[in-house]
Design an enzyme around this catalytic site. Structure first.
Site, short mmCIF file in Angstrom:
data_model
loop_
_atom_site.label_atom_id
_atom_site.label_comp_id
_atom_site.label_asym_id
_atom_site.label_seq_id
_atom_site.Cartn_x
_atom_site.Cartn_y
_atom_site.Cartn_z
N HIS A 87 6.38 -3.84 -6.49
CA HIS A 87 6.05 -5.45 -6.07
C HIS A 87 7.02 -6.41 -6.90
O HIS A 87 7.60 -7.26 -5.92
CB HIS A 87 4.65 -5.99 -6.28
CG HIS A 87 3.49 -5.08 -5.62
ND1 HIS A 87 2.54 -4.51 -6.44
CD2 HIS A 87 3.65 -4.11 -4.40
CE1 HIS A 87 1.81 -3.50 -5.78
NE2 HIS A 87 2.39 -3.23 -4.50
N ASP B 235 3.19 -11.67 -2.76
CA ASP B 235 3.10 -10.17 -1.86
C ASP B 235 1.89 -10.02 -1.52
O ASP B 235 0.80 -10.95 -1.86
CB ASP B 235 3.80 -9.10 -2.58
CG ASP B 235 2.87 -8.84 -3.73
OD1 ASP B 235 1.71 -8.41 -3.62
OD2 ASP B 235 3.36 -9.04 -5.14
#
Ligand code: UDP
Length: 476
Positions: free
Chosen positions: A19, A119
């Protein structure tokens, strides 16, 4: 232009290299021409989870870019039982960091923020953006194919009662490769679990985003991208801005530079790189089968080896499970393996500079867990793959790579879940000696990816469209 006049964007990834890397790469792109934004990267950390590779990466980012990197105080997850999988951990780490996020958005807002980008696991931050009247965007760091399935998930949940692995028919969505229920995201495989509830809740909340950015490009996923162009009430617009991959970082680690030197001595496109992402681990039995398979294949290989574990994501929160020396590997590799394969193969403990390895001209194939960043890093370097999915959404990616875009050969596990040595030999030889079609397809895709990012390309235009909106911020 003075600093205060620049558009200021906040970006907050959830924990994990998979991420952090794509969101940091987005930040790097935004501070550069033609955007010239000011970016604050807000990093969520977890108490007692140390990843030296993440530490190195953040230091490199601070010293080599103008991005303002701000690490939030570590979230305490010590109350969670050991068997809680990574996804709920990401989500809870973000949830417990929200008060700190609110403080940093307030104290670092000079010039004022125009948007916050998060995210998938950090969607809870939209509670804070709403409070502050700041537009919140989702950066979906996986494929468009998976995004279509996530948009569909609340409907699938509401219209079925069985476990997805028991669905009689594959899930067929417009433009997407059919996916069997057993290949859906790992946390969706048990409807009674905490991970399942969290995933359904997160999927429903996609609609709260002002827009969704996806790290993909047209030639890679024409079908799903076309499907998402059809407007649907309440669904945010989708912008494909990829392939965005890790640009070359520091190789300050001895084993890292050693393996690049070793690659320098190998023939062109002759080496299979074997690596299962930032957190993937194999059982002892699987490690043996892979070792014997690599040896029997007679091919050259560079293998990032981790200590064995029954849980396939065991190294996720340590970024490779710490650093070892080559001697430590001897404990769990078959007796004599390192000596017998010396010269043809190299084992690297825990971590390798993957983007440099894939960019190296000696690398000709990649045995991968099919994490999305690894997949894109392979594509931008024109390296075909052996798909060996382990957890998270990797089985969906493996299906897409083998049956959709056709740049990978899949390693098939037996009913007991084990990929046996004969199967390892089949896929390794199949790719390195015979894989003409996958090699051609991935080279073609490499060129298309470059075109998408270049001036006038589809991803370039999508990025400009988004950034124009941030230049004229809308108050909610
Ligand atoms: N990575 C690396 N060296 C390693 C293992 C992983 O540099 O030994 C990097 C890799 O280049 C990629 C990221 O870690 O950028 C892994 O992301 P991915 O989405 O592929 O998988 P995840 O780790 O999230 O499962």
């Amino acid at each position: 232009m003075s600093t205060d006049e620049r558009t200021h964007i906040a970006i907050m990834p959830s924990p994990g290299a998979g991420h952090l890397t794509p969101l940091a790469e987005l930040a790097k792109r935004l501070v550069r021409h033609p955007h010239d934004f000011s970016v604050t990267l807000i990093v969520v950390t977890i108490a007692s989870s140390s990843s030296s590779s993440q530490h190195d990466y953040l230091n490199h980012l601070k010293s080599s870019t103008s991005i303002d990197v701000h690490q939030l105080p570590p979230a305490d997850l010590s109350d969670l039982p050991d068997d809680v999988p990574p996804e709920p951990r990401f989500f809870l780490a973000v949830q417990r960091s929200l008060p700190h996020l609110r403080d940093s958005l307030a104290t670092r807002s000079i010039p004022p923020f125009s948007a916050l980008i998060v995210d998938f696991f950090a969607i809870d931050a939209f509670a804070v953006t709403k409070e502050l009247g700041l537009p919140g965007y989702l950066y979906f760091t996986s494929s468009c194919n998976n995004l279509c399935h996530m948009f569909y998930l609340p409907i699938l949940h509401a219209t079925t009662t069985c476990e997805y692995r028991d669905l009689e028919e594959p899930i067929r969505l417009p433009g997407c490769v059919p996916i069997e229920g057993k290949d859906l995201l790992e946390p969706l495989q048990d409807r009674k679990s905490m991970a399942y509830r969290i995933m359904i809740d997160l999927a429903k909340r996609y609609m709260e985003a002002e827009g969704v950015l996806v790290n993909t490009f047209k030639a890679m996923e024409p079908g799903p991208m076309k499907a998402l162009k059809v407007p649907e009430p309440g669904r945010p617009p989708v912008y494909a801005i990829g392939p965005m991959v890790q640009t070359i970082g520091p190789v300050n680690d001895l084993s890292g530079s050693d393996c690049l030197k070793w690659l320098d001595q190998q023939p062109s496109e002759s080496v299979l790189f074997v690596c299962f992402g930032s957190g993937g681990t194999l059982s002892q039995e699987q490690l043996n089968e892979l070792a014997f398979g690599l040896e029997l294949s007679g091919q050259r290989f560079l293998w990032v080896v981790r200590s064995p574990a029954e849980k396939m994501s065991a190294a996720f929160f340590t970024g490779g499970g710490g650093r070892w020396k080559e001697d430590d590997l001897l404990e769990f590799l078959p007796e004599g393996f390192v000596e017998r394969t010396r010269g043809k193969g190299l084992v690297v403990p825990s971590w390798a500079p993957q983007s440099q390895v894939l960019a190296h001209m000696s690398t000709g194939g990649f045995m991968s867990h099919c994490g999305w960043n690894s997949t894109l890093e392979s594509v931008v370097n024109g390296v075909p793959l052996i798909a060996w999915p382990l957890y998270a959404e990797q089985k969906m990616n493996a299906v897409m790579l083998t049956e959709g875009v056709r740049i990978a050969i899949r390693a098939i596990a037996g009913e007991d879940g084990l990929v046996e040595r004969e199967e390892v030999v089949r896929v390794v030889k199949g790719l390195m000696e015979e894989g003409k079609e996958v090699k051609q397809r991935v080279k073609w895709l490499q060129v298309e990816g470059k075109k998408a990012l270049g001036e006038g390309g589809s991803s370039y235009k999508a990025m400009l469209e988004m950034t124009e909106m941030w230049r004229t911020p809308k108050k909610l």
